[in-house]
Enzyme design. Sequence first.
Site, PDB file in Angstrom:
ATOM      1  N   GLY A   9     -15.388  -5.648  -3.421  1.00  0.00           N
ATOM      2  CA  GLY A   9     -14.186  -6.681  -3.473  1.00  0.00           C
ATOM      3  C   GLY A   9     -14.725  -7.528  -4.748  1.00  0.00           C
ATOM      4  O   GLY A   9     -14.646  -8.638  -4.695  1.00  0.00           O
ATOM      5  N   GLY A  12     -12.216  -9.809  -6.829  1.00  0.00           N
ATOM      6  CA  GLY A  12     -11.885 -11.116  -6.053  1.00  0.00           C
ATOM      7  C   GLY A  12     -12.162 -12.070  -6.493  1.00  0.00           C
ATOM      8  O   GLY A  12     -13.327 -12.415  -7.528  1.00  0.00           O
ATOM      9  N   ASP A  35     -13.936  -2.218  -6.311  1.00  0.00           N
ATOM     10  CA  ASP A  35     -12.881  -2.870  -6.119  1.00  0.00           C
ATOM     11  C   ASP A  35     -11.716  -1.914  -6.360  1.00  0.00           C
ATOM     12  O   ASP A  35     -11.844  -0.941  -6.875  1.00  0.00           O
ATOM     13  CB  ASP A  35     -12.759  -4.014  -6.844  1.00  0.00           C
ATOM     14  CG  ASP A  35     -11.428  -5.299  -5.686  1.00  0.00           C
ATOM     15  OD1 ASP A  35     -10.013  -4.692  -5.872  1.00  0.00           O
ATOM     16  OD2 ASP A  35     -12.063  -5.723  -5.390  1.00  0.00           O
ATOM     17  N   TYR A 143      -6.558 -13.532  10.154  1.00  0.00           N
ATOM     18  CA  TYR A 143      -7.059 -13.187   9.344  1.00  0.00           C
ATOM     19  C   TYR A 143      -8.353 -14.332  10.906  1.00  0.00           C
ATOM     20  O   TYR A 143      -9.887 -13.553  10.387  1.00  0.00           O
ATOM     21  CB  TYR A 143      -6.687 -14.085   8.657  1.00  0.00           C
ATOM     22  CG  TYR A 143      -8.256 -14.217   7.582  1.00  0.00           C
ATOM     23  CD1 TYR A 143      -9.120 -13.678   6.873  1.00  0.00           C
ATOM     24  CD2 TYR A 143      -8.679 -16.152   7.767  1.00  0.00           C
ATOM     25  CE1 TYR A 143      -9.547 -13.820   6.013  1.00  0.00           C
ATOM     26  CE2 TYR A 143      -9.568 -16.569   6.014  1.00  0.00           C
ATOM     27  CZ  TYR A 143     -10.412 -15.321   5.726  1.00  0.00           C
ATOM     28  OH  TYR A 143     -11.135 -15.703   5.244  1.00  0.00           O
ATOM     29  N   LYS A 147     -11.985 -12.448  11.598  1.00  0.00           N
ATOM     30  CA  LYS A 147     -13.359 -13.355  11.566  1.00  0.00           C
ATOM     31  C   LYS A 147     -14.551 -13.480  12.468  1.00  0.00           C
ATOM     32  O   LYS A 147     -15.337 -13.532  12.801  1.00  0.00           O
ATOM     33  CB  LYS A 147     -12.929 -14.232  10.422  1.00  0.00           C
ATOM     34  CG  LYS A 147     -12.297 -13.988   9.343  1.00  0.00           C
ATOM     35  CD  LYS A 147     -13.934 -13.875   8.402  1.00  0.00           C
ATOM     36  CE  LYS A 147     -13.255 -12.765   6.438  1.00  0.00           C
ATOM     37  NZ  LYS A 147     -14.266 -11.964   6.524  1.00  0.00           N
TER      38      LYS A 147
HETATM   39  N1  SER Z   1      -9.353 -19.102   2.547  1.00  0.00           N
HETATM   40  C1  SER Z   1      -9.484 -18.546   3.490  1.00  0.00           C
HETATM   41  C2  SER Z   1      -7.169 -18.806   3.745  1.00  0.00           C
HETATM   42  O1  SER Z   1      -7.172 -20.233   3.388  1.00  0.00           O
HETATM   43  C3  SER Z   1      -9.496 -19.566   4.007  1.00  0.00           C
HETATM   44  O2  SER Z   1     -10.982 -18.672   4.699  1.00  0.00           O
HETATM   45  O3  SER Z   1      -7.238 -18.290   4.333  1.00  0.00           O
END
Ligand code: SER
Length: 314
Positions: A9, A12, A35, A143, A147
């Site tokens: 990554g 990024g 990447d 997400y 995590k």
């Molecule tokens: N910066 C991320 C997001 O906004 C949160 O870890 O998805």
Amino acid sequence: MTDKILVLGASGQIGTDLIMQLRLDYGNDNVVASDIKKPVDFILNSGPFEEINVLDENRLLEVVKKYKITQVYHLVAMLSATGEKFPAAGWKLNMDSLFSVLNMAKDGLLKKVYWPSSIASFGPTTPRTNTAQYTIMDPGTVYGISKLSGELWCDYYHKKYGVDVRSVRYPGLISYKTQPGGGTTDYAVDIFHQALKTNSYECFLAENTVLPMMYMPDAIKATIGIMEAPSEDVKIRTSYNLSAFSFDPKTLADKIKSQLPNFNISYAIDSRNDIALSWPQSMDDSRARKDWAWQHDYDLDAMVKDMLENLSKE
Ligand code: SER
């Protein structure tokens, strides 16, 4: 023997800054950037780059073997807002790639792994101010679920297989070299670009939605700091809370306005505001400060000043 580092990554938002610091610390040839898309020129021209789709496990293994990689910084993720649009793809990308790297470490190919978690691992019933290291975690985004699950798998691989994996829960990250993409905290970067370009910004969060944030040099300091800490000091193997400062869009806009008096903010609130309201407003990171001597350098004013100075040069 010098460590050989692979950053997944590297194109990024975090990767761009992290690669340059790691190359300074470990030597350009010892830090391989990778990447699915090309990085910026200063990464491409300062050391090795390998194109990798992290879902291609064989390709990943090939690069790890080619360079005799000892440490992986795994920064690839589909962030919160994009993950809500593509839940299955987000889950697959975020989890499969983590397992590939953890399994390589389990098989003895890697000595150390870094994988970041986030404020998104908390959820709507988590106490929102000064959120504790150990508290209710009920993430409501794909997400965030990835995590929190990833944190638990890191801990599992550490306890069960002795994998040396380290992690911090980043707040929203603000930087000028590369823009973030697909996140809920992205407004805090875009606002600077738009302020300098058009003197105005339309914000997708409400003016009083407070989130914890951090300036990129501190995030890089924490990332390398936890990776270089003696193993016995890294007592938490899920992920460490990490914090610097908090603000809402109105406060940030006022700070920018004090430097750029013609700047104006307007609001067009969307579903990302609901995501933000399910996350902490501030975090208690005393365990990181105690266990491996974490300290942040930048407060809100210092961040705003540095962002405007650097972006004005462009
Ligand atoms: N910066 C991320 C997001 O906004 C949160 O870890 O998805």
